[in-house]
Design an enzyme around this catalytic site. Structure first.
Site, PDB file in Angstrom:
ATOM      1  N   ARG A  81       0.511  -0.534   0.010  1.00 28.87           N
ATOM      2  CA  ARG A  81      -0.028   0.203   0.048  1.00 28.87           C
ATOM      3  C   ARG A  81       0.879   1.201  -0.216  1.00 28.87           C
ATOM      4  NH1 ARG A  81      -3.230   3.010   4.789  1.00 28.87           N
ATOM      5  NH2 ARG A  81      -3.824   4.464   3.792  1.00 28.87           N
ATOM      6  N   HIS A 125      -2.892  11.001   1.208  1.00 26.67           N
ATOM      7  CA  HIS A 125      -2.460  10.060   2.146  1.00 26.67           C
ATOM      8  C   HIS A 125      -1.641  12.516   2.962  1.00 26.67           C
ATOM      9  CE1 HIS A 125      -0.980   6.769   5.366  1.00 26.67           C
ATOM     10  NE2 HIS A 125      -0.806   8.261   5.712  1.00 26.67           N
ATOM     11  N   GLU A 170      -7.475   8.628   6.907  1.00 23.64           N
ATOM     12  CA  GLU A 170      -7.654   8.929   8.048  1.00 23.64           C
ATOM     13  C   GLU A 170      -7.777  10.723   8.174  1.00 23.64           C
ATOM     14  OE1 GLU A 170      -3.843   8.069  11.154  1.00 23.64           O
ATOM     15  OE2 GLU A 170      -4.001   6.312  10.755  1.00 23.64           O
ATOM     16  N   ASN A 301      -7.414   1.387  10.363  1.00 20.97           N
ATOM     17  CA  ASN A 301      -6.166   1.666  10.774  1.00 20.97           C
ATOM     18  C   ASN A 301      -6.133   1.212  12.498  1.00 20.97           C
ATOM     19  OD1 ASN A 301      -5.508   1.799   8.105  1.00 20.97           O
ATOM     20  ND2 ASN A 301      -4.239   4.016   9.199  1.00 20.97           N
ATOM     21  N   TYR A 303      -3.964   1.237  15.924  1.00 20.77           N
ATOM     22  CA  TYR A 303      -2.032   1.385  16.688  1.00 20.77           C
ATOM     23  C   TYR A 303      -2.585   1.065  18.324  1.00 20.77           C
ATOM     24  CZ  TYR A 303      -0.171   3.450  12.804  1.00 20.77           C
ATOM     25  OH  TYR A 303      -0.104   3.095  11.102  1.00 20.77           O
ATOM     26  N   GLU A 375      -3.580  -0.021   8.305  1.00 23.22           N
ATOM     27  CA  GLU A 375      -2.137  -0.053   9.375  1.00 23.22           C
ATOM     28  C   GLU A 375      -2.490  -0.504  10.428  1.00 23.22           C
ATOM     29  OE1 GLU A 375      -1.643   3.741   9.333  1.00 23.22           O
ATOM     30  OE2 GLU A 375      -2.512   4.559   7.341  1.00 23.22           O
TER      31      GLU A 375
HETATM   32  O1  IFM Z   1       3.067   7.044   9.952  1.00 17.54           O
HETATM   33  C1  IFM Z   1       1.640   7.205  10.217  1.00 17.54           C
HETATM   34  C2  IFM Z   1       1.071   7.316   8.916  1.00 17.54           C
HETATM   35  O2  IFM Z   1       0.912   8.215   8.134  1.00 17.54           O
HETATM   36  C3  IFM Z   1      -1.094   7.470   9.833  1.00 17.54           C
HETATM   37  N1  IFM Z   1      -1.200   6.235  10.006  1.00 17.54           N
HETATM   38  C4  IFM Z   1       0.097   6.265  11.780  1.00 17.54           C
HETATM   39  C5  IFM Z   1       1.396   6.085  11.164  1.00 17.54           C
HETATM   40  C6  IFM Z   1       1.911   6.569  12.345  1.00 17.54           C
HETATM   41  O3  IFM Z   1       1.618   7.248  13.413  1.00 17.54           O
END
Ligand code: IFM
Length: 467
Positions: A81, A125, A170, A301, A303, A375
């Protein structure tokens, strides 16, 4: 976890990919007709980037295409990606297509296909063309129209070969960090005055879907939102209300419009923003039909989870930096002392990825298309050891645990590791390394980390099991 053990848990058709973005890796900022984006402008302001670096060179992926493709082929992932730089393809954000930009992305896409890797393209992005921002950026309605023109140009150029298209990455981060808090480009701290950008960006998404379908492109089309499961810091009603507002902003505001085709309901405890919120949501509803065009997949995404307390944070800290504006926001992000953390101090909680998927499946039911985790990953202070290797075992643990959770959910078709190469991490500059491949920032030398070998072993084991 052993790569071979994990391989047995991944369905044969489960897509394991890597994810990157143009501004974070490409460099060649003024080459081949590319013009500045908001991030070039933001990085030029002293104090905006932690280590005073910029996307000008990044990790110079533009000049390392062949080497990086060879490394990725060796890694053996199923998909890559990456994003298109809007101003490399359409200098100044509009007008005729730049043939040199097309040639560069042709090289990337054709190289991936030759290596047996699915090209997955993100259109936006975060690198809005600077001239478009100067006219108001995403606070202007017609920026959505400009974005649709960009989508059409990209579809015309690459639509015969791209496997999956992601319109926006995002949008919540761009609007909150970039327009409301000012810790990201374009650096505007308008707080609730940023609200109009949500409607414009989501309308841009819908128009881009239409533009790609009109080409028509061969690939599937989706959007990527970032989600986080939210818990109140205590049992108090104030914390519960603050957590609900945070949950609304991060998990419902964007996704409800896209998937339900109607604006999310304002949470009960949203005192102070009630009038503004209701007015905005009713306007958002007027574009509901465009915003909710049917999608082929939903990019998610993930995290970390979020713990939220009522009241402003006197230190003004956010996961992406500190800002005065955060001191006027009616909630604070609390710590999770029970979890280990990444280099960014983000809590590591793999089960929360499962909670996020469950949250989406339960809320959206049959309105939710197939999910791709577009992500997931972690930054750590990786160093090249005296023997020339980079031991990032903590990243292997992170990936193994999160992949196991994702693969166990039948609704999830794949997981994209953030990221392939150590990259320019926005306002954090080069202070955070997320890559499977270490990059020496002085020489641009690439050194595959231990996690690279682990992913390669995982993919080899999966291929061997299919023979
Ligand atoms: O690096 C970023 C990415 O561009 C968008 N999502 C979170 C990642 C980590 O911070």
């Amino acid at each position: 976890m052993d790569a071979v053990d994990l391989a047995a848990q991944l369905r044969p058709d489960f897509v394991l990919g890597v994810a990157t973005s143009a501004a974070q890796i490409e460099g060649a900022a003024a080459e081949d007709g590319r013009t500045p984006s908001t991030w070039d402008a933001f990085a030029a302001v002293p104090g905006n980037i932690r280590d005073a670096t910029s996307p000008t060179v990044a990790v110079d992926a533009y000049h390392h295409t062949a080497d990086d493709l060879a490394l990725m082929k060796d890694l053996g992932v199923n998909a890559s990606r990456f994003s298109l730089s809007w101003t490399r393809l359409l200098p100044d954000g509009r007008g005729p297509v730049n043939p040199k930009g097309v040639t560069y992305y042709d090289r990337v896409i054709d190289g991936l296909l030759e290596a047996g890797i699915r090209p997955v393209v993100t259109l936006f992005h975060w690198d809005t063309p600077a001239p478009i921002e100067e006219r108001g950026g995403w606070l202007r309605r017609d920026t959505a129209d400009r974005f649709a023109e960009f989508a059409a140009a990209a579809g015309e150029a690459f639509g015969d070969r791209v496997a999956d298209w992601i319109t926006l990455n995002e949008p919540a981060t761009v609007i909150l960090d970039g327009y409301a808090l000012g810790v990201h480009a374009p650096g505007r701290a308008k707080l609730f005055g940023a609200i109009g950008a949500i409607r414009n960006m989501l309308r841009g998404h819908g128009l881009a879907v239409d533009a790609l379908r009109a080409v028509p492109v061969k690939g599937r089309i989706g959007i990527t939102n970032v989600h986080t499961p939210v818990t109140p810091a205590t049992d108090s009603k104030d914390d519960a209300d603050a957590a609900d507002l945070f949950d609304f902003i991060h998990n419902r505001l964007f996704a409800d419009s896209v998937l339900f085709g109607k604006a999310a309901e304002l949470p009960r405890g949203s005192k102070g923003i009630e009038r503004l919120g209701l007015k905005f949501l009713s306007r958002l509803g007027r574009d509901a039909a465009v915003i909710s065009r049917p999608l082929d997949f939903y990019g998610l995404n993930y995290y970390f989870p979020s713990r939220v307390a009522a009241g402003a944070d006197p230190s003004g800290s956010t996961p992406d930096g500190e800002t005065e504006a955060m001191k006027d926001v009616p909630f604070t992000l609390a710590k999770f002392p029970e979890y280990p953390t990444t280099g960014f101090d983000w809590p590591i909680a793999p089960h929360a990825l499962g909670d996020t998927i469950d949250m989406m499946v339960n809320r959206y039911g049959d309105k939710l298309p197939r999910i791709l985790i577009t992500e997931g990953g972690a930054s750590f202070p990786d160093v090249v050891g005296a023997d020339g290797t980079v031991d990032d075992s903590d990243r292997i643990d992170y990936l193994a645990q999160h992949l196991a959770v994702a693969a166990a959910r039948p609704e999830v078709d794949g997981y994209f590791i953030w990221t392939f190469l150590d990259n320019w991490e926005w306002a954090a500059g080069f202070t955070q390394r997320f890559g499977l491949v270490h990059v020496d920032l002085d020489t641009q030398a690439r050194t595959p980390k231990k996690s690279f070998g682990w992913v390669r072993d995982l993919q080899r084991a999966r291929r061997a099991a299919r023979r």
